[in-house]
Design a protein around this motif. Structure first.
Motif, short mmCIF file in Angstrom:
data_model
loop_
_atom_site.label_atom_id
_atom_site.label_comp_id
_atom_site.label_asym_id
_atom_site.label_seq_id
_atom_site.Cartn_x
_atom_site.Cartn_y
_atom_site.Cartn_z
N GLY A 252 0.82 -1.21 0.00
CA GLY A 252 0.00 0.00 0.00
C GLY A 252 0.85 1.26 0.00
O GLY A 252 0.49 2.27 -0.63
N ILE A 253 2.00 1.22 0.69
CA ILE A 253 2.91 2.37 0.68
C ILE A 253 3.41 2.63 -0.73
O ILE A 253 3.50 3.77 -1.19
N GLY A 254 3.71 1.54 -1.45
CA GLY A 254 4.14 1.68 -2.85
C GLY A 254 3.06 2.34 -3.69
O GLY A 254 3.35 3.22 -4.52
N LYS A 255 1.81 1.97 -3.47
CA LYS A 255 0.72 2.56 -4.26
C LYS A 255 0.48 4.02 -3.88
O LYS A 255 0.11 4.83 -4.73
N ILE A 256 0.72 4.35 -2.60
CA ILE A 256 0.64 5.77 -2.20
C ILE A 256 1.67 6.59 -2.98
O ILE A 256 1.37 7.70 -3.45
N LEU A 257 2.86 6.03 -3.12
CA LEU A 257 3.92 6.75 -3.84
C LEU A 257 3.62 6.86 -5.33
O LEU A 257 4.03 7.82 -5.99
N ILE A 258 2.89 5.88 -5.87
CA ILE A 258 2.46 5.97 -7.27
C ILE A 258 1.52 7.17 -7.43
O ILE A 258 1.64 7.96 -8.38
N ARG A 259 0.57 7.29 -6.49
CA ARG A 259 -0.37 8.42 -6.54
C ARG A 259 0.38 9.74 -6.35
O ARG A 259 0.05 10.75 -7.00
N LYS A 260 1.36 9.74 -5.47
CA LYS A 260 2.17 10.95 -5.26
C LYS A 260 2.89 11.34 -6.54
O LYS A 260 2.94 12.53 -6.91
N ARG A 261 3.42 10.34 -7.24
CA ARG A 261 4.12 10.62 -8.50
C ARG A 261 3.17 11.20 -9.54
O ARG A 261 3.52 12.14 -10.27
N GLU A 262 1.96 10.64 -9.60
CA GLU A 262 0.99 11.10 -10.59
C GLU A 262 0.52 12.53 -10.32
O GLU A 262 0.16 13.26 -11.25
N SER A 263 0.53 12.94 -9.05
CA SER A 263 0.09 14.31 -8.72
C SER A 263 1.25 15.30 -8.67
O SER A 263 1.05 16.49 -8.36
N ASN A 264 2.48 14.80 -8.93
CA ASN A 264 3.68 15.63 -8.95
C ASN A 264 3.98 16.29 -7.59
O ASN A 264 4.63 17.34 -7.53
N ALA A 265 3.51 15.68 -6.53
CA ALA A 265 3.83 16.19 -5.19
C ALA A 265 5.28 15.84 -4.85
O ALA A 265 5.79 14.81 -5.28
N GLN A 266 5.92 16.68 -4.05
CA GLN A 266 7.33 16.48 -3.71
C GLN A 266 7.50 16.47 -2.19
O GLN A 266 6.97 17.33 -1.48
N PHE A 267 8.24 15.47 -1.71
CA PHE A 267 8.56 15.40 -0.29
C PHE A 267 9.77 16.28 0.01
O PHE A 267 10.72 16.34 -0.79
N SER A 268 9.75 16.93 1.16
CA SER A 268 10.91 17.71 1.60
C SER A 268 11.85 16.81 2.39
O SER A 268 11.51 15.68 2.74
N GLU A 269 13.03 17.32 2.68
CA GLU A 269 13.99 16.57 3.48
C GLU A 269 13.43 16.27 4.87
O GLU A 269 13.71 15.22 5.45
N GLU A 270 12.64 17.20 5.39
CA GLU A 270 12.03 17.00 6.70
C GLU A 270 11.08 15.80 6.68
O GLU A 270 11.05 14.99 7.60
N ILE A 271 10.30 15.68 5.60
CA ILE A 271 9.38 14.54 5.46
C ILE A 271 10.15 13.24 5.38
O ILE A 271 9.80 12.25 6.04
N TYR A 272 11.20 13.24 4.55
CA TYR A 272 12.02 12.02 4.42
C TYR A 272 12.59 11.61 5.78
O TYR A 272 12.59 10.42 6.13
N HIS A 273 13.07 12.57 6.53
CA HIS A 273 13.65 12.27 7.83
C HIS A 273 12.61 11.68 8.78
O HIS A 273 12.88 10.69 9.48
N HIS A 333 6.26 24.70 5.04
CA HIS A 333 7.47 23.87 4.93
C HIS A 333 7.38 22.96 3.71
O HIS A 333 8.40 22.60 3.12
N TYR A 334 6.17 22.59 3.35
CA TYR A 334 5.92 21.79 2.15
C TYR A 334 4.46 21.95 1.76
O TYR A 334 3.65 22.50 2.53
N GLU A 335 4.13 21.48 0.56
CA GLU A 335 2.78 21.65 0.04
C GLU A 335 1.78 20.76 0.77
O GLU A 335 2.14 19.72 1.32
N TYR A 336 0.53 21.21 0.73
CA TYR A 336 -0.55 20.47 1.39
C TYR A 336 -0.63 19.04 0.84
O TYR A 336 -0.79 18.07 1.60
N GLN A 337 -0.54 18.90 -0.50
CA GLN A 337 -0.67 17.58 -1.12
C GLN A 337 0.44 16.64 -0.65
O GLN A 337 0.20 15.46 -0.38
N ALA A 338 1.65 17.17 -0.52
CA ALA A 338 2.76 16.36 -0.01
C ALA A 338 2.49 15.91 1.42
O ALA A 338 2.78 14.77 1.81
N GLY A 339 1.88 16.81 2.23
CA GLY A 339 1.54 16.47 3.60
C GLY A 339 0.51 15.36 3.69
O GLY A 339 0.55 14.52 4.59
#
Length: 371
Positions: A252-273, A333-339
């Motif tokens: 499911g995490i993989g599919k979340i990232l697919i949706r993130k890619r399709e919406s062009n949302a970007q994670f910040s370094e803070e999110i990655y951490h 700090h980052y976009e709403y969609q990324a959040g």
């Protein structure tokens, strides 16, 4: 016989059967080279154990044949009168022969083992050469301990299923690592596609392993079981289901990232951490779960308590990140969609923690049952 039994098994079963064959073949070779001295040694050892001379029976029967043919004939016709002295003597000698054969077989295996144990590395290489694995076989569907289609002693099969569940849990743990890796892959990169395909493949394998293990447990439950055995099987059904749910969350995490890619949302370094912090806690909880599953009947109370501490840590971290996420979005700090996608990933990881603690609860119940 082991080779024939392993024909429908996986590579581990085939290699085990080949190892069994080689062990006995090489042992037979050295035994034949010193056969008569070895027989004399087994005979001497039997006498030293106070069990009589295993070779005396043959000499005694030959003596009866030469000196008393009538008794000899009655002996082999099984028509000697009850209480005949010859019958009593032969019964004692037959016991010596039986013990002598046992001594022969036991000494053979002990000497064989004492020789082979020093050649384990070479032995493994020979078996792997004779029964090679296919490329990428580690990522193919295979059961290691369960032989589908062969169910005999139900109680014994339960322990085999428990070992298989550990293997299943270890395979699903790899999916947690894959999910973390794909988080850090660039959205449109070839590595992202490769990692997602691998994660998808493992999820399919997980589904198939769940079905095979559950089917095996179902057939075990049809056999003659003690009340404890029935409770163990019921608990293992629930454990397998929870482990499969962990695999679903990873996919499911993989599919979340697919949706993130399709919406062009970007994670910040803070999110990655923050995501990595959550993964570290979940990985630790999963490792502790596997530790408990390795020896359910002797699970340590301190390890169970550790699992509950990991669960609280995961929940607290989820709550902290959820609160911080609202503030970080408001402070740009980052976009709403990324959040949103960030919280979806964190939510999936928190669910994994829930499934892990459900497994631990079953382990705790089994531990209480065994006492």
């Amino acid at each position: 016989t082991p080779l024939m039994a392993s024909m429908g098994g996986n590579i581990a079963a085939k290699r085990t059967a080949m190892g069994h064959l080689l062990f006995n073949f090489l042992g037979t070779a050295w035994t034949l080279a010193i056969f008569f001295p070895f027989c004399h040694f087994a005979q001497w050892l039997t006498e030293e154990l106070g069990q009589g001379d295993p070779g005396a029976l043959s000499a005694f029967v030959n003596h009866i044949e030469a000196t008393d043919p009538d008794t000899y004939n009655h002996l082999f016709d099984n028509t000697l009168p009850a209480g005949h002295p010859v019958s009593a003597q032969i019964a004692v000698m037959q016991q010596s022969v039986s013990i002598g054969l046992s001594v022969f077989h036991t000494v053979f295996n002990l000497i064989n083992l004492s020789i082979m144990i020093w050649l384990t590395g070479l032995y493994v290489k020979i078996v792997e050469h004779l029964v090679p694995s296919r490329p990428n076989q580690e990522e193919e569907f295979q059961l290691k301990f369960i032989q589908i289609g062969m169910v005999s002693s139900s109680e014994l099969n339960i322990s085999q299923a428990e070992k298989e569940i550990v293997v299943y849990s270890q395979r699903v743990q790899r999916m947690i690592g894959m999910a973390q890796n794909i988080i850090h892959c660039k959205d449109n990169s070839e590595e992202f596609t490769k990692q997602f395909s691998r994660l998808e493949k493992y999820e399919e394998i997980s589904d198939r392993m769940e079905i095979e293990i559950a089917d095996y447990l179902n057939r075990c439950s049809e056999g003659r079981l003690s009340n404890e055995g029935k409770h163990r099987i019921a608990a293992m059904f629930r454990i397998v289901s929870e482990i499969e749910s962990i695999a679903d969350c990873c996919y499911g995490i993989g599919k979340i990232l697919i949706r993130k890619r399709e919406s062009n949302a970007q994670f910040s370094e803070e999110i990655y951490h923050n995501i990595d912090s959550m993964f570290i806690a979940v990985e630790a909880a999963m490792t502790n779960q596997i530790l408990l599953l390795r020896d359910v009947e002797h699970a340590q109370q301190k390890d169970i308590i550790t699992s509950y501490n990991y669960e609280r840590e995961i929940n607290n971290l989820r709550n902290q990140l959820r609160s911080a996420n609202v503030e970080n979005i408001n402070e740009h700090h980052y976009e709403y969609q990324a959040g949103i996608y960030f919280m979806d990933v964190i939510g999936s990881l928190e669910k994994i923690g829930d499934y892990i603690i459900n497994v631990v609860d079953e382990v705790k119940n089994l531990l209480r049952l065994s006492k």
